[in-house]
Motif scaffolding. Sequence first.
Motif: not given
Length: 315
Positions: A210-231
């Motif tokens: 197991t790993a524990h992940h505490h990501p920042d709850p704030g918005a991540r601008p540009g994330r969707t574009a990066l995911l689609r580009r790299n796919a």
Amino acid sequence: MGERSRGCAAQADARTTVAMITRNRAAGALRTLDRLAELPERPPVVVVDNGDDPAVTAALRAHRIGARVLEPGRNTGALGRNLAVRHATTPYVAFSDDDSWWGSGSLRRAADLLDTYPHLGLLAARSLVGPDEREDPLNDLLEHSPLPPEPGLPGRPVLGFLGCACVVRRRAYLEVGGYHPLLFFGAEETLLAYDLAAAGWGVSYEPSVTAHHHPDPGARPGRTALLRRNALLTAWLRRPAHVALRHTLELGVATFLREDGAAEALRGALARAPRAVRQRRRLPARTEQRVRVLERHARATRKGLSRAEERETVT
């Protein structure tokens, strides 16, 4: 094969290095180092400081865990993990980001599995999110992977994982080149899983690690574009040409429909397309077939969800 540790559970385990990448987020990085310092395995730690703040670098170096802090002098994105793995001297490397850390005993458990299964190249862990330790939705997808069990591998065979919740066999990781430089950051895990499988290494999900992940709850601008580009880039780098063309057309249609991040993703992919074509290396037939099994399963799952939503709307 890594050397097995002996003795009580509290004994240090020198088989696994923890590699962490961070960029100008001192509070999160230091919190992660605090958590890593509490682990019974007392792992060596390598930190890649992708930032440009000397005060953060100094704080990382001053932490009691005694991490080796590397300064590439620029933001290397996910490629910082490649740098960390090259500097590690242990047979296994576990990845953390500056918002994630490992559960007590999990590094020992992962090393035991990697010792036991010599063809295992990457172990995907169960990720628990936030203070209330919610199950990451990816856990369920990995747990119910449609790929059949493979002899000589633990857990469930998969071709995906969370970058901050996996442990790799250093030799396998370096053999395939680690994360691909063309992707930089965002959904880079898929291509690494493909390359490990293509080279004959197993990729498995094992929820007992197991790993524990505490990501920042704030918005991540540009994330969707990066995911689609790299796919799309991943398709051009490893999939048959007709598959890559289909993905390109789908992103073009999404751009026409003004879907979130589609236009930016398409521009980014087209700018990198010449390099992707030059670096193309088709997956072996067996690996390509496994990818198609996953794609068919994903389509069927989406269709089933759509039908369920439609029934809810009607009722």
